[in-house]
Design a protein around this motif. Structure first.
Motif, short mmCIF file in Angstrom:
data_model
loop_
_atom_site.label_atom_id
_atom_site.label_comp_id
_atom_site.label_asym_id
_atom_site.label_seq_id
_atom_site.Cartn_x
_atom_site.Cartn_y
_atom_site.Cartn_z
N LEU A 103 43.93 85.82 -15.15
CA LEU A 103 42.33 85.53 -15.27
C LEU A 103 42.01 85.91 -13.62
O LEU A 103 42.72 85.66 -12.69
CB LEU A 103 42.29 84.14 -15.39
N ASN A 104 41.03 86.88 -13.84
CA ASN A 104 40.47 87.35 -12.50
C ASN A 104 39.04 87.00 -12.32
O ASN A 104 38.20 87.39 -13.26
CB ASN A 104 40.58 88.81 -12.32
N SER A 105 38.64 86.51 -11.29
CA SER A 105 37.23 85.89 -11.05
C SER A 105 36.75 86.54 -9.89
O SER A 105 37.32 86.75 -8.72
CB SER A 105 37.24 84.57 -11.00
N GLY A 106 35.55 86.97 -10.04
CA GLY A 106 34.60 87.70 -8.99
C GLY A 106 33.20 87.64 -9.08
O GLY A 106 32.81 86.84 -10.02
N ALA A 107 32.30 88.12 -8.30
CA ALA A 107 31.00 88.26 -8.14
C ALA A 107 30.46 86.88 -7.63
O ALA A 107 29.40 86.79 -7.27
CB ALA A 107 30.38 88.47 -9.63
N ALA A 108 31.06 85.93 -7.52
CA ALA A 108 30.62 84.49 -7.31
C ALA A 108 31.81 83.72 -6.88
O ALA A 108 32.70 83.76 -7.66
CB ALA A 108 29.53 84.08 -8.18
N PRO A 109 31.61 82.69 -6.14
CA PRO A 109 32.53 81.57 -5.72
C PRO A 109 33.21 80.81 -7.09
O PRO A 109 32.15 80.38 -7.77
CB PRO A 109 32.19 80.85 -4.45
N MET A 110 34.35 80.30 -7.32
CA MET A 110 34.86 79.42 -8.17
C MET A 110 34.85 78.14 -7.48
O MET A 110 35.36 77.88 -6.36
CB MET A 110 36.37 79.87 -8.48
N THR A 143 36.60 88.41 -15.15
CA THR A 143 35.51 87.57 -15.48
C THR A 143 34.74 87.07 -14.25
O THR A 143 34.72 87.52 -13.21
CB THR A 143 35.72 86.54 -16.49
N VAL A 144 33.73 86.10 -14.48
CA VAL A 144 32.71 85.45 -13.66
C VAL A 144 33.08 84.02 -13.63
O VAL A 144 33.21 83.41 -14.94
CB VAL A 144 31.43 85.93 -13.40
N PRO A 145 32.75 83.28 -12.68
CA PRO A 145 32.94 81.54 -12.80
C PRO A 145 31.97 81.13 -14.03
O PRO A 145 32.45 80.26 -14.65
CB PRO A 145 32.60 81.11 -11.55
N THR A 146 30.79 81.63 -14.12
CA THR A 146 29.84 80.76 -15.28
C THR A 146 30.45 81.09 -16.48
O THR A 146 30.53 80.09 -17.16
CB THR A 146 28.44 81.91 -15.02
N LEU A 147 31.13 82.39 -16.65
CA LEU A 147 31.86 82.25 -17.99
C LEU A 147 33.02 81.69 -18.09
O LEU A 147 33.11 81.13 -19.11
CB LEU A 147 32.11 84.03 -18.23
N ILE A 148 33.73 81.54 -17.03
CA ILE A 148 35.11 80.78 -17.37
C ILE A 148 34.59 79.31 -17.70
O ILE A 148 35.26 78.59 -18.43
CB ILE A 148 35.77 80.77 -15.89
N THR A 149 33.71 78.80 -16.98
CA THR A 149 32.99 77.45 -16.96
C THR A 149 32.70 77.15 -18.56
O THR A 149 33.16 76.36 -19.09
CB THR A 149 31.97 77.11 -16.17
N ALA A 150 31.95 78.00 -19.11
CA ALA A 150 31.45 77.88 -20.28
C ALA A 150 32.62 77.92 -21.34
O ALA A 150 32.75 77.33 -22.27
CB ALA A 150 30.50 79.10 -20.57
N LEU A 151 33.67 78.76 -21.05
CA LEU A 151 34.81 78.83 -21.98
C LEU A 151 35.61 77.70 -21.79
O LEU A 151 35.84 77.01 -23.11
CB LEU A 151 35.49 80.12 -21.75
N VAL A 152 36.17 77.31 -20.95
CA VAL A 152 36.94 76.07 -20.91
C VAL A 152 36.47 74.82 -21.13
O VAL A 152 36.99 73.78 -21.60
CB VAL A 152 37.78 75.89 -19.52
N ASN A 153 35.17 74.74 -21.12
CA ASN A 153 34.03 73.70 -21.58
C ASN A 153 33.79 73.47 -22.95
O ASN A 153 32.91 72.65 -23.22
CB ASN A 153 33.12 73.18 -20.62
N HIS A 154 33.97 74.64 -23.73
CA HIS A 154 33.35 74.81 -25.05
C HIS A 154 34.15 73.66 -25.82
O HIS A 154 35.40 73.47 -25.85
CB HIS A 154 33.73 76.36 -25.73
N PRO A 155 33.39 73.21 -26.81
CA PRO A 155 34.00 72.07 -27.62
C PRO A 155 35.19 72.57 -28.61
O PRO A 155 36.10 71.83 -28.87
CB PRO A 155 32.87 72.00 -28.60
#
Length: 555
Positions: free
Chosen positions: A323-330, A297-309
């Protein structure tokens, strides 16, 4: 510095070199179908297709395309979201030695025109919701064969569309009708070599005109095998019968194509296909899934997921494997949150030109704060002087990343000038600036072209972005250089505040003053409700830069 010091930091069961099979990519489909014929290869809104069924449909479609006159070297445009029709068409095209041209379903007719003309498409596979754009495209560019499907055609319980129900133009073909009338299921006899092109991935050019990176069968085989080996520490012990990957990254992008779709064929993982990103829909899907072995996945999606109500009720700590993150820095804050949840993760770096891979953090091994990791199996890497492009820079000094190995593209499609500019003696010049420590760990400084020169100082926007992200009221941020009569360029920050938060320009500037040298502190701050992003969630500085250019022209 010793040669390849990074090898000693590989995880215990990851090889430093791989013996790659000299086979075409589609052969992995046959291996998977023979090994786990009854296991679900695809799960699409609950409808499953087994590896054996997928193989049969791929061969049907390959024979259907061959009957339409598609031959080795022809370019086939795939203009589809993540759905069963994509892998069917993709591997069918490869069986014929055709070259897949990946097209983003969100492209405008103008963008598609350039790509269709550049590659000379022999056929285009598209879907119902994109028909207005494709009709406009076909008025400007002649495409001999247009094949259309409805996204819902492979979901049980939905009526399968027809050429008539989609009101297709005369001569256009319907995907399912083409499949149904094809009885031949033999493997087409086409001679293929590892160096034959398999797909064209469009990427931004230095002139602003996208260029098509030509990725060979050998490139893809190397990419998926290296990726599979790198994930060994956590995915290897999971029985193949249980392996699942969340296929949310778009297949038309290098990252999703290699690390999700192709990777699943060599690891026998079930792809849980998600055709679009909607955080509430994703949360609902994850609530119904027992486990995910691999989630690229990518950081923006991880952020949205872990911060979801509802994140707390999803049991993510237990459910998510690697969990693998790429495309932008975490952001460091996000890494800390994932670590605290006990979810294994690896952050990596790659480009379309390097088959989406290149550098990654060991899954179990040593990770260093701020580092993108170490070069993966068989990928050689150097940091060279930004000006001369030849001299290796000393440890700790910034230099341009250049890479060499089996992942590196063949070149750009019909573009010898751009190819010569980025490929020199087999080394890919990435345009990314990094530093390296004495153990081979890399730290991205910035894009060469994103570097800001203000008052004679070299400023790397990434460093500013890291500080902006630390502000408690900031959800997203990016900085860039804008023209300034006095300093040449000055730093501007674009901020998306967190929901319900109000923040002022003075607050941002004051916050940065305590953490950055004076010449790096943003002089201008603009607040927005959202930032422009690529298909995989990467913030697009280029669009913001273009906006600034237009503003200057009007002044």
């Amino acid at each position: 510095m010793e040669a390849r010091p990074w090898h000693r930091h590989y995880d215990y069961n990851v090889p430093t070199t791989i013996r790659y099979p000299r086979i075409p990519v589609q052969d992995f489909v046959h291996v998977a179908a023979k090994t786990f014929p009854d296991k679900a290869a695809l799960s699409f809104f609950g409808s499953e297709i087994t590896f054996w069924e997928l193989r049969c449909r791929i061969l049907q479609f390959a024979n259907a395309l061959q009957a339409l006159g598609i031959a080795k070297g022809d370019r086939i445009g795939l203009h589809l979201p993540n759905c069963p029709q994509y892998p069917i068409a993709y591997y069918a095209a490869l069986h014929l030695g055709a070259i897949v041209v990946n097209l983003n379903p969100l492209y405008t007719p103008v963008e598609l025109q350039m790509m269709a003309r550049t590659t000379g498409l022999a056929a285009l596979v598209t879907f119902d919701m994109a028909l207005p754009a494709i009709r406009a495209l076909c008025q400007q560019v002649e495409i001999p064969r247009v094949i259309v499907t409805a996204v819902t055609d492979f979901i049980a319980g939905f009526q399968v569309s027809t050429a008539k129900s989609l009101d297709l133009e005369a001569g256009w073909l319907h995907f399912s009708e083409l499949l149904d009338k094809t009885t031949a299921t033999g493997i087409p006899k086409v001679a293929l070599a590892p160096q034959d092109p398999a797909m064209i991935l469009f990427t931004g050019g230095t002139t602003g005109i996208p260029k098509g990176a030509v990725i060979t069968h050998a490139n893809i085989v190397a990419g998926i095998m290296a990726c599979a080996q790198w994930g060994n520490p956590t995915i290897g012990p999971i029985p193949a019968e249980r392996r699942k990957v969340l296929a949310l990254l778009p297949y038309f992008h290098a990252y999703g194509n290699i690390v999700v779709m192709n990777w699943s064929m060599v690891t026998f993982a079930t792809q849980i296909q998600v055709p679009r990103f909607n955080i509430d829909e994703l949360v609902d899907l994850l609530s119904k899934v027992d486990e995910i072995s691999f989630f690229p996945t990518v950081p923006t999606l991880i952020t949205a997921l872990v911060n979801h109500p509802k994140a707390g009720s999803l049991d993510l700590e237990r459910k998510l494997g690697l969990l693998n993150s790429g495309a932008a820095p975490m952001a460091t804050e996000l890494i800390d949150k994932i670590k605290a949840m006990g979810i294994p993760f690896s952050e990596g770096y790659g480009m379309s030109e390097s088959t989406s891979l290149g550098v990654a953090n060991p899954v179990l091994g040593l990770k260093k704060v701020g580092s993108i990791g170490i070069p993966i199996c068989d990928n050689d890497l150097r940091l060279v002087d930004i000006d001369d492009g030849v001299t290796d820079v000393p440890v700790g000094q910034p230099g341009e990343i250049i890479m060499k190995g089996p992942l590196i593209m063949q070149g750009y499609w019909n573009n010898p000038e751009e190819t010569a500019g980025q490929l020199k003696d087999g080394w890919l010049y990435t345009g990314d600036i990094a530093t390296c420590d004495d153990e081979g760990y890399l730290y991205i400084v910035d894009r060469k072209k994103d570097m800001i020169i203000a008052g004679g100082f070299n400023i790397y926007p990434r460093e500013i972005d890291e500080v902006l992200f630390q502000h408690p009221k900031v959800a997203e941020a990016v900085s860039l250089g804008v023209k300034d009569a006095y300093r040449g360029e000055t730093v501007k920050a674009y901020i998306v505040p967190k929901a319900g938060e109000k923040v002022t320009e003075e607050e941002i500037v004051s916050f940065c003053k305590g953490r950055l040298a004076p010449y790096k502190v943003p002089k201008i701050v603009e607040f927005r409700s959202e930032l422009p992003k690529s298909a995989v969630g990467k913030i697009l500085r280029k669009i913001l830069r273009d906006e600034e250019e237009k503003k200057k022209q009007k002044e």
